[in-house]
Design a protein around this motif. Structure first.
Motif, PDB file in Angstrom:
ATOM      1  N   TYR A  27       0.816  -1.224   0.000  1.00 60.64           N
ATOM      2  CA  TYR A  27       0.000   0.000   0.000  1.00 60.64           C
ATOM      3  C   TYR A  27       0.848   1.272   0.000  1.00 60.64           C
ATOM      4  O   TYR A  27       1.974   1.284   0.480  1.00 60.64           O
ATOM      5  CB  TYR A  27      -0.955  -0.018   1.200  1.00 60.64           C
ATOM      6  CG  TYR A  27      -1.793  -1.272   1.190  1.00 60.64           C
ATOM      7  CD1 TYR A  27      -2.709  -1.489   0.161  1.00 60.64           C
ATOM      8  CD2 TYR A  27      -1.621  -2.268   2.148  1.00 60.64           C
ATOM      9  CE1 TYR A  27      -3.448  -2.664   0.101  1.00 60.64           C
ATOM     10  CE2 TYR A  27      -2.357  -3.447   2.096  1.00 60.64           C
ATOM     11  CZ  TYR A  27      -3.265  -3.634   1.069  1.00 60.64           C
ATOM     12  OH  TYR A  27      -3.982  -4.797   1.001  1.00 60.64           O
ATOM     13  N   CYS A  28       0.259   2.347  -0.512  1.00 58.75           N
ATOM     14  CA  CYS A  28       0.949   3.635  -0.494  1.00 58.75           C
ATOM     15  C   CYS A  28       1.146   4.072   0.956  1.00 58.75           C
ATOM     16  O   CYS A  28       0.299   3.793   1.801  1.00 58.75           O
ATOM     17  CB  CYS A  28       0.113   4.706  -1.200  1.00 58.75           C
ATOM     18  SG  CYS A  28      -0.413   4.251  -2.846  1.00 58.75           S
ATOM     19  N   CYS A  31      -1.768   5.112   3.611  1.00 61.45           N
ATOM     20  CA  CYS A  31      -3.064   4.524   3.234  1.00 61.45           C
ATOM     21  C   CYS A  31      -3.685   3.776   4.411  1.00 61.45           C
ATOM     22  O   CYS A  31      -2.988   3.118   5.175  1.00 61.45           O
ATOM     23  CB  CYS A  31      -2.859   3.562   2.072  1.00 61.45           C
ATOM     24  SG  CYS A  31      -4.338   2.619   1.662  1.00 61.45           S
ATOM     25  N   CYS A  61      -7.145  -2.493  -4.467  1.00 63.08           N
ATOM     26  CA  CYS A  61      -5.790  -2.374  -3.921  1.00 63.08           C
ATOM     27  C   CYS A  61      -5.456  -3.511  -2.970  1.00 63.08           C
ATOM     28  O   CYS A  61      -4.302  -3.898  -2.833  1.00 63.08           O
ATOM     29  CB  CYS A  61      -5.634  -1.034  -3.205  1.00 63.08           C
ATOM     30  SG  CYS A  61      -5.234   0.271  -4.367  1.00 63.08           S
ATOM     31  N   ASN A 131     -13.127   4.269   0.348  1.00 62.12           N
ATOM     32  CA  ASN A 131     -12.236   5.411   0.133  1.00 62.12           C
ATOM     33  C   ASN A 131     -12.752   6.310  -0.996  1.00 62.12           C
ATOM     34  O   ASN A 131     -12.032   7.168  -1.498  1.00 62.12           O
ATOM     35  CB  ASN A 131     -10.788   4.953  -0.130  1.00 62.12           C
ATOM     36  CG  ASN A 131     -10.705   3.980  -1.297  1.00 62.12           C
ATOM     37  OD1 ASN A 131     -11.623   3.892  -2.104  1.00 62.12           O
ATOM     38  ND2 ASN A 131      -9.606   3.265  -1.391  1.00 62.12           N
ATOM     39  N   CYS A 222      -7.534   7.657   0.353  1.00 61.51           N
ATOM     40  CA  CYS A 222      -6.752   7.138  -0.768  1.00 61.51           C
ATOM     41  C   CYS A 222      -5.940   8.334  -1.245  1.00 61.51           C
ATOM     42  O   CYS A 222      -6.332   9.025  -2.184  1.00 61.51           O
ATOM     43  CB  CYS A 222      -7.645   6.598  -1.872  1.00 61.51           C
ATOM     44  SG  CYS A 222      -6.707   6.111  -3.341  1.00 61.51           S
ATOM     45  N   ASN A 223      -4.836   8.579  -0.533  1.00 62.50           N
ATOM     46  CA  ASN A 223      -4.091   9.814  -0.857  1.00 62.50           C
ATOM     47  C   ASN A 223      -3.586   9.828  -2.288  1.00 62.50           C
ATOM     48  O   ASN A 223      -3.545  10.871  -2.917  1.00 62.50           O
ATOM     49  CB  ASN A 223      -2.990  10.080   0.173  1.00 62.50           C
ATOM     50  CG  ASN A 223      -2.309   8.823   0.627  1.00 62.50           C
ATOM     51  OD1 ASN A 223      -1.458   8.310  -0.055  1.00 62.50           O
ATOM     52  ND2 ASN A 223      -2.727   8.306   1.767  1.00 62.50           N
TER      53      ASN A 223
HETATM   54  S1  SF4 Z   1      -6.258   2.754  -1.736  1.00 63.38           S
HETATM   55 FE1  SF4 Z   1      -5.208   4.539  -2.631  1.00 63.38          FE
HETATM   56  S2  SF4 Z   1      -3.660   5.104  -1.133  1.00 63.38           S
HETATM   57 FE2  SF4 Z   1      -4.307   3.037  -0.626  1.00 63.38          FE
HETATM   58  S3  SF4 Z   1      -2.861   1.711  -1.696  1.00 63.38           S
HETATM   59 FE3  SF4 Z   1      -4.616   2.013  -3.042  1.00 63.38          FE
HETATM   60  S4  SF4 Z   1      -4.018   3.751  -4.349  1.00 63.38           S
HETATM   61 FE4  SF4 Z   1      -2.662   3.751  -2.582  1.00 63.38          FE
END
Ligand code: SF4
Ligand SMILES: Cc1ncc(C[n+]2csc(CCOP(=O)(O)OP(=O)(O)O)c2C)c(N)n1
Lengths: 259, 355
Positions: A27-28, A31, A61, A131, A222-223
Motif C-alpha cells: 500500500y501507499c 493509506c 488495492c 475510500n 486514498c491519498n
Molecule cells: S487505496 Fe489509494 S492510497 Fe491506498 S494503496 Fe490504493 S491507491 Fe494507494
C-alpha cells in the motif's frame, strides 16, 4: 545509552501482530488499508481463531491482502467476495469467515452479491473499505465518490444528473433483517483505531451467535487517488467524507440505532 | 444390482448428486433444468446426507459460491442452461485458473440470446474451447441417456478431484426432460478428510497459510502456471478420452454425434443399413478430451465423416482437425431449438454422399 541497549525484549512496547506475515505491504504510505489489515489480524490473534478462520480477498488495492494476512485465504473475482464467503461458510459453518472489500468491489460490481448475502443473514463478517474512489485502477469514480469530487473519470467533479449520487450501501444493508451488526468507523487517528478495533472484534465475536451478518465499513483515505498528501487526505476526509458518511454504529444486536 | 427408478434426466442428476456424497449445490432457476434444484429441495438433502442446497440470487453468485466451497475441498456443483452458463463463465475461468474441482451441468437450450427453451447443442464451442477468458480447458462429459446423467455425476467429481479441474456435463433439453429407467448405486458417504495441501482448512501452527487464487502479477510466474495447466490438459488428453462406436467395424462412412443427437443417429444407422449404406456412428462421451486419435485412425479406412449436431456446425471443426484432410467431412443438423429426426439425418447423409 546506545540503540542496542534499548532494543531488548523487556523494552518492547509494540510489535507486528502474529497474524500478519513478514511481507512488505504493497500500500501507499499513509493509506488506511494497512491499519485496517492490522486491526482485523489483531482481532483474530486475540480471539485465538487463526486456525478456524478463512478469509476472502477481493479485487482492488487489497487484492494481495492474502499475502499479508497470515490466515488461509482465497481471492474472489471482482465483486463476488460475499458469494464466495457464502459458499465457504455454508459448507464450513464452524469456521470464522470474513471478506475484505473496497467500495467499487462491494458497492458497484458486487452490489447484488452484497445485498443478498446481507439479506440471507450469512453468518460472516464483511470488512468494507470506503475510500470513495477506485484506488487500484488509478483513481476512477467509485459508487461512493462524493458529489463534486474529482476523479480520473469525473475530472470536473461528480455531477448527480450525469453520474448519479454517492451510495450509502451501509445504511442500505442495515435495513435488511439479515444484518445483525452494522457500523461505520475510521482508522485515521489513535482514538478512531481503538473504536474500529472494538467494532471488528464485535463483528467476529458475533459469528458465534449465528444471528446474522456483521458489516464494518471503514471510511478510509486514498491519498494517491485523491492526489493529496496523507495528512491533507485525512483532513479532507474529516471535512468532506464524514459529513456524508457519519461515523458510528448503525445497527447493533439486530436493532437500528436511534439517532 | 442397485435401485431402479423411472426418472427425468434432470431428476437423475439431482438424485445422483445426493448419492455421490456431494457437499453442496448452488443454483438459479432456468428452463429446461429447474427440476434439478426442485428435486433436491423436495428430497431435503440436508436431512439425507447433510448436503447444502442454496438458491442463489444469480448464476454469477451460484458459481462463486461453488468457488468458495471448492476452495475448502468440498464437492460443490451447480447447474444451469445456456444463458445462465454464459453468466457463470467468469467464475468458471477463475475456478480453472485456481485449479479447483467442481461440477457444472449445462442442460443446453437454443440460442443465441434468450433464444428458446427447446433443446440445442449450440454451446459446444463455449464448453470445449474455453468460453470464459484465458487459456483453460474443462473436462466435458456428454451424456446420451438418463442413466449417463446419473453416472456422470460421480465420474465428473472423480475426474474433477483427480485433476483439480472443473468438469462440465454438457447435456441438453432432450436428455434433461425425458424419462427413462435409471439404476442408482449405494449411498456414498460425504468426504470427511480434507488433507490435501491446497484445501483451505484454517492455518495451524505446523504449516504456512494457504492461498487459493488465480492471480500472479509476475508475467513469468503466470507463464509457468499456464505451462503447468497445459501439461495437465495433455495428461487429460492422454488418459481420459471416452467414446462409443456403433457399427463402425465395416463402415464406409461414420457419423460423429454426441448426447441426444447420438441417440437419434443410432436409429439413422439402422435406417441407412436397411437401405444399403454401410454407415457407422462414433459417439464421443468426452467432448474434451475429444477422441481425435480414434477419428484419425478411422479416417485411414473410411470414406468420410458426417458430424451430426443440433447446431450450425461446431463439433465438425474438431472432426475436421482430427481427419486432417484425409477424407471428406460434412455437417448435418437442425438447430435453434429444432431436433432432427433419424429420417432427416438419413436425407442429410444422402445429400452429403452426393456432394
Ligand atoms: S487505496 Fe489509494 S492510497 Fe491506498 S494503496 Fe490504493 S491507491 Fe494507494
Ligand atoms: C470484472 C472486472 N472488472 C474490472 C476490473 C478492474 N478493477 C480492478 S480493481 C477495480 C476497482 C477497485 O476499487 P475498490 O473496490 O474501490 O478498491 P480500492 O482499489 O479503492 O481499494 C477495478 C475496476 C476487474 N479486475 N475485474
Amino acid at each position: 545509552m546506545e540503540l542496542k541497549d534499548i532494543i531488548k525484549p523487556e523494552n518492547l512496547v509494540y510489535k507486528r501482530t502474529e497474524c500478519l506475515t513478514d511481507k512488505v505491504l504493497s500500500y501507499c504510505p499513509g493509506c488506511g488499508h494497512g491499519t485496517a489489515h492490522r486491526l482485523v489480524m489483531e482481532t483474530i490473534e486475540e480471539l485465538g481463531i487463526q486456525s478456524e478462520t478463512i478469509g476472502v480477498a477481493s479485487v482492488g488495492c487489497s487484492v494481495l491482502s492474502y499475502d499479508f494476512m497470515d490466515v488461509d485465504m482465497t481471492g474472489a473475482a471482482h465483486g463476488r467476495a460475499t458469494a464466495v464467503a457464502t459458499g465457504i461458510k455454508r459448507c464450513n459453518p464452524e469456521k470464522y469467515v470474513f471478506t475484505y472489500q473496497g467500495d467499487g468491489d462491494l458497492a458497484a460490481i458486487g452490489t447484488a452479491e452484497t445485498i443478498h448475502a446481507c439479506n440471507r443473514g450469512e453468518n460472516i463478517t464483511i470488512i468494507f473499505i470506503n475510500n470513495g474512489i477506485y484506488g487500484m485502477t488509478g483513481g476512477q469514480m467509485a459508487p461512493t465518490t462524493l458529489l463534486g469530487m474529482k476523479s480520473s473519470t469525473t475530472p470536473y467533479g461528480r455531477e448527480s444528473a450525469l453520474m448519479g449520487n454517492p451510495i450509502k450501501i451501509t445504511e442500505l444493508v442495515a435495513q435488511l433483517p439479515g444484518t445483525y451488526f452494522v457500523t461505520r468507523q475510521s482508522v485515521h487517528t489513535p482514538a478512531n483505531v481503538r473504536k474500529a478495533k472494538k467494532a471488528i472484534m464485535k463483528a467476529f465475536d458475533n459469528q458465534k451467535l449465528k444471528k446474522g451478518l456483521s458489516f464494518v465499513e471503514i471510511v478510509s483515505n486514498c491519498n494517491s487517488g485523491w492526489k493529496m498528501t496523507p495528512v491533507t487526505a485525512n483532513k479532507w476526509m474529516e471535512d468532506n467524507m464524514f459529513p456524508f458518511y457519519p461515523l458510528g454504529d448503525i445497527k447493533v444486536d439486530g436493532e437500528l440505532v436511534k439517532k | 444390482m442397485g435401485e431402479l427408478k423411472l426418472m427425468k434426466g434432470n431428476e437423475a442428476i439431482a438424485e445422483a448428486a445426493i448419492r455421490a456424497g456431494v457437499d453442496a449445490y448452488f443454483g438459479y432457476p432456468i428452463t429446461p433444468q429447474s427440476e434439478i434444484m426442485e428435486y433436491l429441495a423436495s428430497e431435503q438433502p440436508e436431512k439425507r446426507t447433510g448436503m447444502v442446497l442454496l438458491q442463489a440470487e444469480s448464476e454469477v453468485a451460484a458459481i462463486n459460491m461453488v468457488y468458495g466451497a471448492a476452495s475448502t475441498g468440498k464437492k460443490a456443483m451447480t447447474s444451469s442452461s445456456s444463458p445462465g452458463i454464459s453468466l457463470k463463465m467468469e467464475g468458471i475461468s477463475y475456478l480453472a485458473g485456481a485449479e479447483l474441482p467442481c461440477l457444472i451441468v449445462n442442460v443446453v437450450r437454443g440460442g443465441p440470446g434468450l433464444g428458446t427453451i427447446q433443446p440445442s447443442q449450440a454451446d459446444y464451442f463455449q464448453a470445449v474451447k474455453g468460453g470464459g477468458h484465458g487459456d483453460y480447458r474443462l473436462i466435458v462429459l456428454a451424456p446420451a441417456s438418463v442413466q449417463e446423467m446419473a453416472d456422470f455425476v460421480g465420474l465428473g467429481f472423480d475426474l474433477a478431484f483427480k485433476y483439480r479441474n472443473p468438469v462440465m456435463i454438457l447435456s441438453d433439453g432432450v436428455i434433461g426432460q425425458m424419462m427413462e429407467k435409471v439404476e442408482f448405486g449405494e449411498q456414498q458417504p460425504r468426504r470427511t478428510k480434507f488433507d490435501e495441501p491446497w484445501m483451505l482448512t484454517g492455518k495451524t501452527p505446523d504449516r504456512p497459510h494457504r492461498i487459493v487464487t488465480s492471480l500472479d502479477l509476475e508475467a513469468v510466474q503466470m507463464e509457468k502456471h499456464n505451462l503447468d495447466l497445459q501439461a495437465k490438459y495433455k495428461t487429460i488428453r492422454e488418459n481420459e478420452v471416452r467414446f462409443e462406436e456403433i457399427a463402425c467395424d465395416d463402415a464406409d462412412y461414420i457419423m460423429v454425434a454426441y448426447g441426444s443427437s447420438a441417440r437419434i443417429c443410432q436409429k439413422t444407422v439402422k435406417l441407412a443399413r436397411e437401405s444399403g449404406h454401410k454407415l457407422g456412428l462414433l459417439r464421443p462421451i468426452t467432448l474434451y478430451p475429444f477422441p481425435s486419435e480414434r477419428i484419425s485412425q478411422l479416417a485411414d479406412k473410411v470414406k468420410g465423416f458426417l458430424s451430426v449436431e443440433m447446431s450450425s456446425g461446431q463439433m465438425v471443426e474438431d472432426v475436421m482437425l482430427a481427419v486432417n484432410g484425409k477424407v471428406k467431412v460434412g455437417h448435418y443438423g437442425r438447430y435453434g431449438g429444432v431436433i432432427h429426426s433419424p429420417e432427416q439425418v438419413l436425407c442429410g447423409f444422402e445429400e452429403f454422399l452426393s456432394k
